[in-house]
Design a protein around this motif. Sequence first.
Motif, PDB file in Angstrom:
ATOM      1  N   UNK A 755       0.823  -1.115  -0.136  1.00  0.00           N
ATOM      2  CA  UNK A 755       0.098   0.121   0.011  1.00  0.00           C
ATOM      3  C   UNK A 755       0.994   1.198   0.230  1.00  0.00           C
ATOM      4  N   UNK A 756       2.034   1.076   0.816  1.00  0.00           N
ATOM      5  CA  UNK A 756       2.715   2.441   0.917  1.00  0.00           C
ATOM      6  C   UNK A 756       4.116   2.146   1.223  1.00  0.00           C
ATOM      7  N   UNK A 757       4.851   3.390   0.951  1.00  0.00           N
ATOM      8  CA  UNK A 757       6.399   3.459   1.163  1.00  0.00           C
ATOM      9  C   UNK A 757       6.525   3.070   2.571  1.00  0.00           C
ATOM     10  N   UNK A 758       7.812   2.826   3.116  1.00  0.00           N
ATOM     11  CA  UNK A 758       8.380   2.629   4.341  1.00  0.00           C
ATOM     12  C   UNK A 758       8.597   3.959   4.701  1.00  0.00           C
ATOM     13  N   UNK A 759       8.993   4.260   6.228  1.00  0.00           N
ATOM     14  CA  UNK A 759       9.093   5.438   6.837  1.00  0.00           C
ATOM     15  C   UNK A 759      10.142   6.350   6.217  1.00  0.00           C
ATOM     16  N   UNK A 760      10.153   7.523   6.073  1.00  0.00           N
ATOM     17  CA  UNK A 760      11.244   8.547   5.671  1.00  0.00           C
ATOM     18  C   UNK A 760      12.246   8.587   6.638  1.00  0.00           C
ATOM     19  N   UNK A 761      12.981  10.029   6.455  1.00  0.00           N
ATOM     20  CA  UNK A 761      14.007  10.400   7.242  1.00  0.00           C
ATOM     21  C   UNK A 761      13.256  10.462   8.823  1.00  0.00           C
ATOM     22  N   UNK A 762      14.219  10.212   9.762  1.00  0.00           N
ATOM     23  CA  UNK A 762      13.769  10.374  10.982  1.00  0.00           C
ATOM     24  C   UNK A 762      15.220  10.661  11.915  1.00  0.00           C
ATOM     25  N   UNK A 763      14.805  11.860  12.537  1.00  0.00           N
ATOM     26  CA  UNK A 763      16.002  12.225  13.727  1.00  0.00           C
ATOM     27  C   UNK A 763      15.492  12.133  15.235  1.00  0.00           C
ATOM     28  N   UNK A 764      16.083  11.217  15.884  1.00  0.00           N
ATOM     29  CA  UNK A 764      16.182  11.018  17.294  1.00  0.00           C
ATOM     30  C   UNK A 764      16.965  11.759  18.250  1.00  0.00           C
TER      31      UNK A 764
END
Lengths: 771, 186
Positions: A755-764
């Motif tokens: 259905x959708x792409x995986x998660x994009x950029x993430x900064x923690x």
Amino acid sequence: MRNKSYALFVILLILNVITTNAQKCNYSLSGVVIDSSNDKPIVGASIYLEGLNKGTISDFDGNFKIDSICEGNYHLDITHIGCENNQQFIEIHDNTKIRIVMNHFVQMLDGVHLLGHKAENTTQAAQNISSKNIQNNANENLSNLLGTLTGVSTLKNGSGIAKPVIHGMYGNRVTILNNGIAQSGQQWGNDHSPEIDPLIANNIKVIKGVGALEYQGSTLGAVVLVTPKDISQDPHLHGASNYFFQSNGLGNGLNLTLEKGAKSIAWKINGTVKKIGDRKTANYYLNNTGNHEANLALQLRKQFSENWETKIYASTFNTELGVLRGSHIGNLTDLTEALQRETPFFTEDSFSYNIESPKQEVHHHLLKLLNTYKISDDEFYTFTYAGQLNIRKEFDIRRGGRSDIPALSLNQMTHFLEAKHQNKIGDDIEFKKGIQYTFTNNTNDSETGILPLIPDYLSHQIGAFALLNKRINRWMYEVGARYNFTYQNVAAISKTTPRTIINYNNRFHNVNVSAGVRYRTLKQLHWAFNIGLASRNPAINELYSNGLHQGVSGIEEGNVNLKQENSIKTTLGLEGNVYQKWFFETLLYYQYIKDYIYLNPQDEFRLTIRGAFPVFTYEQTNAQLFGLDLGTSYAFSDVLKMGAKYSFLQGDNLSENIPLINMAANNALLTLDYQLPIENTFKNTSIGIEYHYVWKQNHLLTSQDYAPAPDAYQLLGFKFSTEKHFDKTKWYFYAKGNNLLNVAYRDYLNRLRYFADDTGRSITVGFRISF
Amino acid sequence: MKLKKLVIAMLVGLAFTSCQKDDPIIPNEEEVITTVIYTLTPEVAAEETVVLKYYSDGTNTNNGTYTQTGIIKKNTTYTGVLKVLNETTDPVDDITLEIKEEALDHQFFFTKPQGVNINYTDKDDNQHPIGLSTKFITDNDFNGGDLTITLRHQPNKSGANVPEGDITNAGGETDVEVVFNLNDEK
């Protein structure tokens, strides 16, 4: 709630400062600091006495001495670049001499210890995730953490829902132990995450081979051990607070720990709250993919006498998990339509923390009572009781205002009893044996108004095991056996109308045996070989599941004629290092499973009123899985290290000569870590980059899936961490970035890939204070 | 003391123990749809009324059955009325009422064979069609063929071409999808 905890934390912090006693002040503390890997002295380690503001540095021979210390109790803090922090509690009544052993932080790459830690004396393959690693990934769930290990991947349904896959085995074939107790819930579901908060754990371990036989469960694959840290012996109040912020999903989380060791009663309390909203891919929001979590764990320890100790552990895990709205579909036509879309249906341009149907609401409560009776240092008994309650509700989009009524509502109650005995025979044989009993009661709540997917049942399981290991010079032998008797009583509702109740009684005998040998060629080179036979009886869902599984757009049918699976697995491992500079390890494995139970798509579609649906039936075949895990690292110097990992896995359905589905694609990871030489101001300051490459899963026929396997992808990440030590408190800061280049990709083992792409950029970023 | 605790723990365990699982309560499956009836009443009263019916037992364990009474004629205009039922309950549950109540969340779509034109004649509060009432018009090219009737739950009713009956941009979940082979005389 959160404010109250903070207030308490601060009060306790203040109280803690008022603890000192001054008497004679002419004692000295001296000793030597040793490197655990080669027994050589460590030069330049910092030894610091908290509360006295006194410290020193170990000399060229690793020796140190601190003078003019008053009688009393102290906390000793030992640090050295590239080493794990070492904290000790000491009582000074005299001139004291101690030996401090330090472990290198990243002896290997994090978590790559295929053959187990050196100190453990085992032939089994064990992999660890250290507490530092757990805390620096406070935003991740258990499965995603496990996924960082070589040979472990995750089966996902979006980023919040994930379950571990170990060497191609998952679900019913992998047992997860929370504090020594087999996690009891709806493990069969591919979209059911283990209900465990990793932040309560100090150590997460994956074990395979002989050692796995100690635990009751269907251990055809591996065992995952989630172990909370024991309450320290330190009689003072200690605690830590860990906060994180995650940019993707605007997630926030807070974890608090307080503990106090005491001769009378020692306690520890640990709580976590997390709130993460809609995640975002590189180009659009994934609506309704947030998750909320609130967990609490309480540990108590009481020493009743020299030899008798009781530990109580109680925990509660509560979560609400959103499922991408656009992944909720009706039939095959809907799926075909969804597959052709660039962005999923229902994609909105706005972020939200709200979680609506489709969603999951899960509660898991555990109470454990452990009694240890020590006969001598080498011999002891343990008696355990554990009770678990698992409540799972899944909500779908429904007609007539029924979206608030769960479409699946299951309660599972489990009682577990265990008696274990461990002793030493002679000097070199360790012998461990035990008996276990598990009672499981699984009930559907009829509130759903939908025929349950899996029936009501209860089961009794009685098991016994014995493990033996012996060391002779460079050799180490290990053998183990387990026998399990399982009784299942099922009360199913008939598939056809008029509905009636059908009862089934099943009895299964399972035998597992395993043997391993480990040989040390040189001090720095170890070989280990392991072979195991295991049988697993069909699980309730494999026998009786019945219904429309909207998640997979298919009708899933159990098969009452299934027999047990029988498996043989061998592993061969090699671990070693050259001059403490170049580390390497390899693990080769091969597993053959006779009568492997799997969901086989049937040739014809079923034409229901909702349209055409493929029918999946549980069937048996002969299967093989084999793979290779590789890990290596090279230390250019004390401060600069490079690492690489690679995993290869292939699964085959031998009877039909086709590939097995849901096998992780081959993948590789490259890392570069640099320790900043600023040890005088900040401790353990390191910066690293990661490059992850995942190949396309090519070992798959197009007819086996609705959509072709996603293309290969590559991700770039970074991590940074540093510490600042003050007199009474330690401050930690970490930051990390995932998918830095904001790549749009899809992963084969994530069901949302349809259905959708995986998660994009993430900064923690995360911040932790401990005292 | 230690033994005592163990015994208590054991007893607690056994107290919960039994060998026979209680019979489950059979859920009241009020959401099931078993029947779709499409009644075509000709505007010229002299002509024959046609009834297309799909029936299944609602268990998903077997295929449903299609029946047609009457023959659809060329060059004829019919008034179409859809009815959706759950016949597993007693009395029979008329799901049509539920759909009417939640008209904003429902729409029927028709994939037509050659020579057939179907127009919506009902509207929800947003002036979007529902599809429970339709005009069913045949022309000279009509020669039977497959008519697919789809009921979507929570479609995007204002999506491009969706109000005109194009399912492409509708989304949502399919609650009903039945295929009638019109005038099929086997």
